[in-house]
Each structure stands twice: as structure tokens, then as C-alpha cells.
Scaffold this active site. Structure first.
Site, mmCIF file in Angstrom:
data_model
loop_
_atom_site.group_PDB
_atom_site.id
_atom_site.type_symbol
_atom_site.label_atom_id
_atom_site.label_comp_id
_atom_site.label_asym_id
_atom_site.label_seq_id
_atom_site.Cartn_x
_atom_site.Cartn_y
_atom_site.Cartn_z
ATOM 1 N NE ARG A 10 54.497 30.198 52.944
ATOM 2 C CZ ARG A 10 54.231 29.917 51.671
ATOM 3 N NH1 ARG A 10 54.660 28.790 51.141
ATOM 4 N NH2 ARG A 10 53.561 30.758 50.921
ATOM 5 C CE LYS B 251 29.416 39.371 43.504
ATOM 6 N NZ LYS B 251 29.943 40.482 44.279
ATOM 7 C CG HIS C 183 33.400 35.550 39.070
ATOM 8 N ND1 HIS C 183 33.412 34.630 40.078
ATOM 9 C CD2 HIS C 183 34.471 36.356 39.304
ATOM 10 C CE1 HIS C 183 34.437 34.870 40.896
ATOM 11 N NE2 HIS C 183 35.097 35.915 40.421
HETATM 12 C C1 BG6 Z 1 37.619 38.200 41.801
HETATM 13 C C2 BG6 Z 1 38.670 38.590 40.791
HETATM 14 O O1 BG6 Z 1 37.329 36.839 41.692
HETATM 15 O O2 BG6 Z 1 36.449 38.945 41.577
HETATM 16 C C3 BG6 Z 1 38.941 40.086 40.828
HETATM 17 O O3 BG6 Z 1 39.884 37.889 41.044
HETATM 18 C C4 BG6 Z 1 37.647 40.855 40.706
HETATM 19 O O4 BG6 Z 1 39.842 40.454 39.794
HETATM 20 C C5 BG6 Z 1 36.617 40.351 41.695
HETATM 21 O O5 BG6 Z 1 37.921 42.211 40.918
HETATM 22 C C6 BG6 Z 1 35.261 40.986 41.465
HETATM 23 O O6 BG6 Z 1 34.405 40.630 42.509
HETATM 24 P P1 BG6 Z 1 33.228 41.594 42.938
HETATM 25 O O7 BG6 Z 1 32.508 40.827 44.006
HETATM 26 O O8 BG6 Z 1 33.878 42.855 43.442
HETATM 27 O O9 BG6 Z 1 32.420 41.829 41.725
#
Ligand code: BG6
Length: 513
Positions: A62, A205, A263
Site C-alpha cells: 500500500r 526445515k 507446526h
Molecule cells: C511462527 C509463529 O509461525 O513460528 C511465531 O507465528 C513463532 O510465534 C515462530 O515464534 C517459530 O518459528 P521458528 O522457525 O523460529 O521455530
């Protein structure tokens, strides 16, 4: 650059070298994720020689930003956040092909301008470019962007050919089952499913991908990978960070939405799924959906299978940190959880009776993500006397996702000496020791996979819905009871007592990773 500087995983992977001429358009180009992850990922792909010779980057947002300023911002982002420092030769190839378009996300005319801009680039170089749209905006504008991609004809560009338009969608994919379904419906109204790449960066990962290799490229694990040999599984995604400056987002989200639903469920799905027929995107995702659908609905409420908690003030590395409800942007009476722990049961032939324990939290004792497979204890008869005194341990296979990526196995071993005394010892493999530590970041792999049209490491629409189906009743229940039942844990600890009780009721306890 020398071949040896490339990440070993990328060496010799020919399909990853075949990306067609591409233009990546980032919506949300002035956002945090773009600077921290997306621009550095693209730069590192360029560094590794993995971008096509004709590669263009267009930022869209934007805010009005001149092309030159966007290029300067991009260079600054690489300098600050890339795992490799800015190489003038690499950036020199990317920089002239980087531009910026400003416009609203619900402004059809701006998308028409974007379409013209892409057509101009193609005219200038005299060839067609695969459009790869990366939606990295707050979720309230996902739908207008999708609608306008449809209305401007961009969504259907080159459909029917391999270099057809593709769309990457950042998290969060909905905030409950209804909103995820609505988003899927909007997607379906403008795109075919194979054009859509829903991101869960955990799938990018290295160690998460290695989980599949470990499970299916070694013959020793699969025969044991079931209820006959496995006692329980623990998945931990613990963070040291608090909510920091993300209070506004986090208050509306909470740990279940932010970490568990996506995750940790992806880690669970890869751990528990059946071997797929092949590694193509549909076979892998079919298996993941099947196992997600086999998870039994959670028992909710007091003495249920889900615990939630907020961090209170505490010590992190010797430094006093505030509690969640004292953080900036957080309501003093906030009912948002920063920690969740749960017990899942998978109702299928392989896993019946094996509890899957999941936990995630902010401000925990240590940053660690791991999957621990706890095997059944051996019959105690032979070493009964010794084990009473010296603790005959259960074998545990643990996949250390991060940090200190690796794999370890706990085995009982004889302590040297005349008596037969046992001691659990750890056999370890560490990525860094074998392969070096400068591994590709998740976003590099994922952007490249989308560019070559490989959706294996992305979430399919039905997968997102299967996971939300499980957690929506929990979220509804929590909303209905407010703060009732919210536990607390001191920042810097391993979580609330309720989480220990959840495991103790089945004779288990959490690992201290
Ligand atoms: C993100 C979350 O998806 O993943 C965050 O929104 C979190 O809150 C992050 O900190 C963690 O990712 P990583 O790769 O640092 O383990």
C-alpha cells in the site's frame, strides 16, 4: 562461487535447478516477513545459482515506495538478515530486476497496473515469465488479493502450461474451521488447488524433511513404528522468546492457533502417517490427511486432554522478564494462552492406545523443537536388581528439529566393572558435525519448491481443515469460559503443573530436552 559453498542437500538435485523464467510478486512487500525471510531467501537462492537466468522480483504494497528505495531496502534486509553476507556480484544480478508497485489490496485498477507491469517486463526480455504471487500480508486482506488476482486475469495466467500462475499463502490459514473453509472457498473461486501453496515454514526445515528420510530410507525403524513397540510420542516446540512487539497479533491468536494447529500438527502428521506410495505431493498429503482425520476429538474441560497457560514474570538467562499480561499491547485480563499441552489419540491400526503428547510455549526454559519416540520398556527380569538401583531406561529416539539439529537414541549400556550395572547412554548424530552448520533456511527451500511447482512441502486445503476441525471445539470452549482454567508458569520454566499432571495420569512425564 565454489560448488562446495552450496548447501550439500541442494547439490545434485537436478529438479531444483529447473525453475522456469519467473517473476515473484510479494504482496506485503514492506512487511517484516519480507525483510527477515523472503528477500534473504531469494538472495540465497541466487547465491546458490538456483534462480532461473530470467528472474524478476516485484514488491507490492500500500505504501508508495520508489523502485530505487525498494532496492535499497532489499539490500539492507540482506545485509541484516541473510545467512550469508551481501555479495555484490550476486546482488548485482538481482538488483536491476527488482521493482515495486504500490496499490491497495482491494483496488482492482492497481492489480490491472500490476498485470501491465508484468507484461512490460515480458515484452522487454521477449519471453514469458511464470508468475509466482506470494501473499505475505495480514490475513484480513488474503481474500481481496485473491479476488483481484482473479478479476485481473493474473490468477489464470498461462493456466494449462507448466509455467502457470502460482500463489503462495502465508499463515495464518484461517482462525477456526469456518474461516479456513471460507478461505478455501475463495481460493477455489479463482485458482485450481494445484496452483496453491499454503505455507507452514516448519515443513521447509531440513530436519523436518529428514524425518521422512529417516523413517523410510532406513529399514530398522519402520518395523518398530507402531503400537506394539512404541509406548508414547512427545512433540515439543518450546521457545525462549516472549511475544515481543507482536502483542497485537498474538492477543488474537494464542499458542493453539499460532503453533499447535499448524507446526506441531505437521510434525505429528509426518511422524504418524503411513508410508506414502511415492514422494509426490498428492501421495504424501493424502497420507497426512488420513492420519489427521484418524485423530479422535479431544476431551475438553476440567480434567480434559488440553492444558493452556500464560507465562508469568520470571528469569530468562538470569534476567528478569515481565509476564504475558504485563507485555506491551496485551490486555491486563487477557484470556490468550502462551502455552498449550495436549494428549492426542490416533484411532487407527498402527497407533491405537499410543498417546501423542504435544506442547508448545513461549518464554520456556530453552528453545528446542523435538520429536521423541518413547519405546516400550524391556521386560525387567534379567537386570531386575540392577535396574531397580540404576534405572533401566526406555529407549527413546529423538529427532532434534532445532537448534543443534540431529538425531539421538537412548540405549541402556553396561557400566564397565565386575558387576552388571546399567546406565542409559545417548548415541547422537549432529548435522553440524557431519554437514557443516550453514544450512539453507526453510524459506529458501519453500520458495524454490513453489517455483518448480512441487507442493509436497505445502499444506493442502483439506489438510488445513482437518486440523482446524480438531481444534475449533477447544477454541470455542475456551472462549465460552473466559480465563477459567487458565494456568500460569514462570517465564524460564518448563511449563505449568497441569501439563505434568496430564502425563502423570498415564504414568508418563515430559522429557527435559
Ligand atoms: C511462527 C509463529 O509461525 O513460528 C511465531 O507465528 C513463532 O510465534 C515462530 O515464534 C517459530 O518459528 P521458528 O522457525 O523460529 O521455530
Amino acid at each position: 562461487m565454489a560448488e562446495t559453498e552450496r548447501h550439500p542437500f541442494l547439490q545434485g538435485l537436478s529438479k531444483h535447478r529447473g525453475a522456469p523464467p519467473t517473476v515473484v510478486v510479494i504482496f506485503g512487500a514492506s512487511g517484516d516477513l519480507t525483510a527477515r525471510k523472503l528477500i534473504p531467501a531469494i538472495y540465497n537462492l541466487g547465491f546458490d545459482g538456483l534462480l532461473p537466468a530470467d528472474f524478476f522480483l516485484v514488491g507490492y504494497g500500500r505504501k508508495p515506495i520508489a523502485d530505487d528505495d525498494f532496492r535499497k531496502d532489499a539490500a539492507a534486509a540482506i545485509t541484516e538478515f541473510s545467512r550469508r553476507s551481501l555479495d555484490p556480484a550476486v546482488w548485482g544480478r538481482l538488483e536491476p530486476n527488482t521493482s515495486y508497485i504500490s496499490g491497495g489490496y482491494d483496488e482492482k485498477a492497481a492489480f490491472d497496473r500490476l498485470a501491465l507491469h508484468l507484461a512490460d517486463i515480458e515484452k522487454k526480455i521477449g519471453r514469458e515469465l511464470q508468475p509466482l504471487f506470494y501473499i505475505s500480508t495480514p490475513p484480513n486482506v488474503f481474500a481481496p488479493i485473491l479476488v483481484n488476482l482473479g478479476a485481473s486475469g493474473l490468477a489464470a495466467k498461462y493456466l494449462g502450461q507448466p509455467h502457470h500462475a502460482k500463489v503462495i499463502i502465508e499463515k495464518p490459514f484461517g482462525r477456526d474451521l469456518d474461516s479456513a473453509r471460507a478461505l478455501n472457498a475463495t481460493i477455489r473461486s479463482v485458482l485450481e488447488e494445484h496452483q496453491v501453496y499454503r505455507i507452514d515454514h516448519y515443513l521447509g526445515k531440513e530436519t523436518v524433511q529428514d524425518l521422512l528420510v529417516q523413517r523410510f530410507a532406513n529399514s530398522i525403524f519402520e518395523p518398530l513404528w507402531n503400537r506394539d513397540f512404541i509406548d508414547s510420542v512427545q512433540i515439543t516446540v518450546a521457545e525462549e522468546v516472549g511475544v515481543g512487539s507482536r502483542g497485537g497479533y498474538y492477543e488474537q491468536s494464542g499458542c493453539l492457533r499460532d503453533m499447535i494447529q499448524n507446526h506441531t500438527m505437521q510434525l505429528l502428521a509426518l511422524t504418524a502417517m503411513e508410508p506414502p506410495g511415492s514422494l509426490d505431493a498428492e501421495s504424501v498429503r493424502d497420507e497426512k490427511v488420513k492420519v489427521l482425520k484418524a485423530i479422535q476429538p479431544l476431551t475438553i474441560g476440567p480434567a480434559g486432554e488440553v492444558i493452556r497457560a500464560q507465562y508469568a514474570a520470571g528469569l530468562m538467562a538470569g534476567k528478569q522478564v515481565p509476564g504475558y499480561r504485563e507485555e506491551e499491547g496485551i490486555a491486563a485480563q487477557s484470556g490468550t494462552e502462551t502455552y498449550a499441552a495436549l494428549r492426542l489419540s490416533i484411532n487407527n491400526w498402527r497407533w491405537q492406545g499410543v498417546p501423542f503428547y504435544l506442547r508448545s510455549g513461549k518464554r520456556m526454559a530453552r528453545r528446542v523443537s523435538e520429536i521423541a519416540i518413547n519405546f516400550r520398556r524391556p521386560p525387567g527380569t534379567l537386570f531386575a536388581d540392577e535396574s531397580a538401583r540404576f534405572d533401566l531406561a526406555a529407549n527413546t529416539l529423538s529427532f532434534q528439529i532445532q537448534p543443534d539439529e540431529g538425531l539421538s537414541l537412548i540405549l541402556n549400556t553396561k557400566i564397565p566393572g565386575l558387576e552388571t550395572r546399567t546406565q542409559p547412554v545417548k548415541m547422537s548424530f549432529r548435522y553440524a558435525a557431519t554437514f557443516g552448520s550453514n544450512t539453507a533456511e526453510a524459506y529458501e527451500r519453500l520458495v524454490l519448491d513453489a517455483m518448480i511447482g512441487d507442493g509436497t512441502l505445502f499444506i493442502r486445503g483439506d489438510e488445513a481443515e482437518a486440523s482446524w476441525k480438531l481444534y475449533t471445539p477447544v477454541l470455542d470452549y475456551w472462549r465460552s469460559v473466559g480465563r477459567t482454567g487458565m494456568d500460569t508458569y514462570a517465564a524460564g520454566s518448563w511449563g505449568p503443573p497441569g501439563a505434568d499432571a496430564l502425563l502423570a495420569s498415564r504414568g508418563h512425564c515430559w522429557r527435559q530436552p
